[in-house]
Write a protein that holds these residues in place. Structure first.
Motif, PDB file in Angstrom:
ATOM      1  N   GLY A 151      28.568  53.988  10.166  1.00 42.20           N
ATOM      2  CA  GLY A 151      28.131  55.332  10.474  1.00 42.20           C
ATOM      3  C   GLY A 151      29.290  56.270  10.750  1.00 42.20           C
ATOM      4  N   VAL A 152      28.975  57.454  11.293  1.00 44.27           N
ATOM      5  CA  VAL A 152      30.024  58.450  11.535  1.00 44.27           C
ATOM      6  C   VAL A 152      31.018  57.989  12.597  1.00 44.27           C
ATOM      7  N   ARG A 153      30.661  56.992  13.405  1.00 44.28           N
ATOM      8  CA  ARG A 153      31.621  56.471  14.392  1.00 44.28           C
ATOM      9  C   ARG A 153      32.865  55.909  13.709  1.00 44.28           C
ATOM     10  N   TYR A 154      32.752  55.552  12.424  1.00 43.67           N
ATOM     11  CA  TYR A 154      33.872  54.991  11.683  1.00 43.67           C
ATOM     12  C   TYR A 154      34.537  56.056  10.799  1.00 43.67           C
ATOM     13  N   ARG A 214      24.458  57.504  12.168  1.00 50.18           N
ATOM     14  CA  ARG A 214      25.522  57.729  13.148  1.00 50.18           C
ATOM     15  C   ARG A 214      26.227  56.449  13.555  1.00 50.18           C
ATOM     16  N   ASN A 215      25.511  55.329  13.518  1.00 48.49           N
ATOM     17  CA  ASN A 215      26.056  54.082  14.077  1.00 48.49           C
ATOM     18  C   ASN A 215      26.081  52.909  13.105  1.00 48.49           C
ATOM     19  N   ALA A 239      38.025  50.187   0.460  1.00 48.46           N
ATOM     20  CA  ALA A 239      38.672  49.749   1.702  1.00 48.46           C
ATOM     21  C   ALA A 239      37.735  49.893   2.891  1.00 48.46           C
ATOM     22  N   PHE A 240      36.941  50.950   2.895  1.00 46.11           N
ATOM     23  CA  PHE A 240      35.991  51.145   3.996  1.00 46.11           C
ATOM     24  C   PHE A 240      34.989  50.000   4.032  1.00 46.11           C
ATOM     25  N   TYR A 241      34.488  49.598   2.856  1.00 41.39           N
ATOM     26  CA  TYR A 241      33.525  48.501   2.843  1.00 41.39           C
ATOM     27  C   TYR A 241      34.168  47.205   3.315  1.00 41.39           C
TER      28      TYR A 241
END
Length: 860
Positions: free
Chosen positions: A466-469, A514-515, A606-608
């Motif tokens: 989510g947006v936390r990352y 978000r999470n 990379a995010f995954y």
């Protein structure tokens, strides 16, 4: 209630095709809507097969010029979407594209509409999809009640046949049937095509004439249907089903869409049961006799039904039915107040305006009204006519149509012994203890809950994210990553994944917020092995193909363009950015257009890799399965995920809010928006049930905001509150849509209601009513497999435990009124909040609200 008449060009082409064009240059989008004069009630020799619905499923599956799968791929390449839907009277198709591709979109729509291939293999697959849809409908209480109501209210007219048809007849349909049905019904002189968007009318007319000039008119089959005689005595149908709550629907014979009594009957339905504050809501929901109640006047081409629907505890059905009868009798003998009627008219106007914000809604409105009434701008005249309905008209139609001896009542009841209620507050189901957690060797948590009532299984994979990352520069990477997971693996292309899911008769969808991010798949139980194998392959070997990423990027950017059309989305983006100046909760979960446009494939990959850690992943499964067989399949499918022992992501801590922050922004809308946000709670905070009760006390038809701000003072059309919880403290938000002249008064009224919560305990009766309302809402929400799988998976992922939904009810029941006041004093401080106001009277702006970084804006 005067509104400008839309400027619509109507042209009947030489072959009889009716073309409607309306220019709307607000957004660079174009919508096509084709409405065909055929539906389930006019199937003739195919009556009961659901052939209209099957043809609708097949139309975009390929044409003589476009092979199977090409139509959908082409629509995506135009930055657009396509869909269809079937009713008793019509079948409709929608296509949306970016303005640059509207000529190609027109060609695609015409080709699919008149030259579908009805591919034999696709037909076999799609028939299975429809059969699955039929089975799912049988387990849907709302659809079951609707079908039972029409089946018994209509004995002669074909509206008694469900749109989807009957399973034995559906199974007998052949491709030859489809081709013959299409040949005889899909004639240019039986079709209305509307085009709305950023186009020039002469160019559209030339293009459609060019595309359809070689298509000849045909002989239209007469559609005179037998008239339904009025009932001579009340009818009642009872059915037991695997439901937790009772559902009651009462239908009275009504009128057709062309009847002059449409207007007073629609207004009467709105006054009686359209949402919070209506008479039925106040008499039955606010008094705790029902969990929900609504009223509608369904008016198709032929006379329809005036319907009241209730969800309630079975033992309260007699008193609820009596309460309904009392309110109907009251409508016949007492006039509504002028205030009630004016509020309903304003709400109808707001509904009309809200419903015409998108090009798709406008295109649908024009085409359907032309087909049914010969008047594409009927919606405008409808609003005008509503302003002319008198109090005497309302009483007259109540007496004339809402007659007890003509009513058809359907009661859908829980099967004996199925999850009974143990009193008015305790809502725990008898089988909720069946959920269990299994942890694989790699740390992956698996949550299982067996439900044998239907042969379906829903499986959700949830990952921390989510947006936390995210940061401002990568805002949208989580949403794009989730979408890309189903767009190809090392062994399967995006189309192969789509085809496999359709072959299974399943649904596969990504999600992000978000999470977290994740995937959900729903299939028949027999397809579980293939579904698990597919999900395992997607999670282990995603390919993130460059070509597919560009397609998904374009689609996501298209969706981001439309988010400003919704006032609440508009307000929340701005409110979050002011409330969270450091924490990434200030970012939009859908993404920022500039950031999404700049994201590179390497960044998504990379995010995954960062979030693909089985130790921070949960698989929740709900449905009809064999436990050991399922566990073996899950171990084979997901056991190969390598553990990473990832460290928790480092998230900037939001500094305390020390004063009121306020932003006023001009908008191009006609309604004013007020949003007030306070710092909220984390999901693991033990005070969450208290805050949920505060939300319930303030919101809904019995809520303080509605009662004071809308009903007593008449200041707002829509008003309420909601909490946003997360891994970190979220927000608590009040909102209202109002007349621009009332913006500041509404702002003050919302803050005054918060002051009331802080200054005095909630009265015991009001508090108990809120408790029951909250518990009932949670119970209703837990009925669907998908909802329960999502709740258990996310609860486990975010640290609450998979069985939190069972403990939550008990926590709500132990809250005391003093705790509500205490939390309001602590959390809801009017001196420490964020106020966002959208004031009509200017151009939309792309706000740059974050203090700690500059986000590039893309002009729309």
């Amino acid at each position: 209630m005067e509104q400008p008449v839309p400027q619509v060009t109507r042209k009947v082409l030489p072959n009889g095709l009716t073309l409607l064009v309306q220019e709307d240059h607000a957004h660079p989008l174009v919508a096509f809507e084709a409405v065909v004069r055929t539906g389930s009630a006019t199937e003739g020799p195919w009556m009961g097969t659901g052939i209209s619905h099957v043809v609708e499923h097949m139309l975009f599956k390929g044409t003589a010029r476009r092979p199977v799968g090409a139509v959908e791929r082409e629509a995506r390449s135009y930055g657009g979407t396509s869909q269809g839907f079937t009713t008793y009277d019509t079948t409709a198709y929608q296509l949306v594209s970016n303005k640059e591709f509207w000529p190609q979109g027109a060609d695609l729509m015409v080709d699919a509409l008149f030259f579908p291939s009805m591919d034999p293999e696709e037909f076999t697959k799609e028939r299975q999809v429809v059969l699955r849809e039929l089975k799912m409908g049988e387990d849907d209480p709302g659809r079951t009640v609707w079908n039972l109501l029409f089946e018994n209210a209509y004995r002669v007219h074909p509206y008694h046949v469900p749109v989807i048809g009957y399973e034995p007849l559906l199974k007998k349909l052949t491709r030859k049937d489809l081709l013959e049905y299409h040949r005889s019904r899909y004639l240019p002189n039986s079709i209305v095509l509307s085009v709305v968007g950023d186009v020039e009318t002469p160019a559209v007319i030339r293009r459609i004439e060019e595309l359809t000039s070689s298509i000849p008119p045909g002989s239209v089959i007469p559609q005179a249907l037998p008239a339904e005689p009025l009932p001579t005595a009340p009818r009642e149908i009872r059915k037991e089903a695997q439901v937790n709550l009772g559902v009651v629907a009462v239908g009275f014979p009504s009128v057709s869409v062309s009847d002059r009594d449409l207007y007073p009957l629609d207004l009467l339905a709105w006054l009686l049961g359209n949402g919070p504050g209506s008479r039925l809501d106040r008499a039955l929901k606010e008094t705790g006799r029902v969990y929900s109640i609504d009223c509608s006047n369904y008016t198709p081409r032929d006379p329809g039904l005036f319907v009241v629907t209730m969800r309630l505890d079975p033992d309260r059905i007699p008193e609820a039915v009596r309460g309904l009868a009392e309110q109907i009798a009251r409508a016949k003998t007492e006039e509504f107040t002028v205030q009630e009627v004016e509020a309903a008219r304003k709400a109808l106007l707001s509904d009309y305006l809200s419903g015409r914000q998108t090009v798709t809604a406008q295109a649908s409105d024009l085409a359907l009204n032309e087909m049914l009434l010969g008047d594409p701008t009927f919606a405008y005249r409808y609003v005008q006519q509503m302003g002319r309905v008198t109090l005497a008209d309302l009483k007259r139609v109540a007496v004339q149509y809402l007659k007890e001896d003509r009513a058809t009542t359907v009661k859908l009841l829980p099967k004996k012994g199925a999850s009974p209620l143990e009193g008015p507050v305790s809502l725990k189901s008898s089988d909720e203890s069946s959920a269990e957690k299994v942890v694989l060797d790699n740390g992956l948590r698996i949550i299982l809950r067996q439900e044998k009532r239907i042969p379906l299984v829903t499986m959700q994979v949830s990952l921390l994210g989510g947006v936390r990352y995210e940061t401002g520069a990568t805002n949208g990477i989580c949403a794009l990553t989730a979408r890309m997971l189903i767009r190809g693996t090392r062994r399967k292309s995006a189309q192969e994944i789509t085809d496999l899911v359709r072959e299974m008769g399943g649904e596969l969808s990504p999600a992000s917020g978000r999470n977290s991010l994740g995937l959900t798949i729903e299939v028949m139980s027999s397809e579980l092995p293939r579904a698990i194998a597919l999900l395992g392959e997607i999670l282990r070997q995603p390919a993130f193909p460059a070509e597919e990423m560009e397609k998904e990027r374009k689609l996501l950017l298209g969706e981001l363009k439309t988010r400003e059309e919704d006032p609440f989305s508009w307000g929340m983006r701005r409110l979050a950015a002011i409330l969270f100046t450091k924490h990434p909760y200030g970012l939009d979960p859908s993404g920022d257009p500039g950031a999404v446009a700049r994201l590179r494939r390497e960044e998504v990959t990379a995010f995954y890799q960062q979030v693909q850690d089985p130790g921070q992943m949960v698989v929740s499964v709900v449905g009809d399965f064999k436990r050991q067989e399922l566990l073996d399949l899950l171990k084979n499918g997901f056991g190969g995920l390598e553990p990473k022992r990832s460290k928790p992501v480092s998230v900037p801590k939001e500094p305390p809010l020390t004063s009121m922050r306020e932003r006023l922004e001009k908008t191009s809308r006609q309604e004013g928006l007020v949003m007030i946000g306070f710092p909220g709670l984390a999901v693991t905070d033990p005070r969450v049930p208290v805050l949920d009760l505060i939300e319930t006390i303030l919101s809904g038809g019995a809520g303080r905001l509605f009662t004071e701000v809308r009903e007593r003072r008449g200041l707002a059309y829509t008003v309420g509150a909601f909490a946003i919880d997360g891994v970190d403290p979220g927000a608590f938000v009040l909102y209202a849509l109002t007349d621009p002249a009332n913006i500041q008064t509404v702002r003050q009224a919302l803050l005054e209601e918060i002051g009331q919560l802080r200054s005095a305990p909630v009265p015991e009766e009001e508090f108990r009513r809120a408790q029951q309302g909250l518990l009932g809402a949670h119970r209703i929400a837990r009925q669907a497999q998908g909802a329960l799988a999502a709740q258990m998976g996310l609860d486990e992922l975010l640290g609450l435990g998979f069985d939190f939904f069972r403990r939550y009810d008990a926590q709500v029941q132990t809250v005391k009124p003093s705790q509500v006041q205490e939390l309001a004093k602590t959390l809801l401080d009017p001196q420490r909040c964020v106020v966002v106001i959208g004031e009509p009277g200017g151009e939309e702006k792309n706000p740059s609200l974050r203090a700690n970084e500059v986000i590039e804006a893309i002009s729309h």
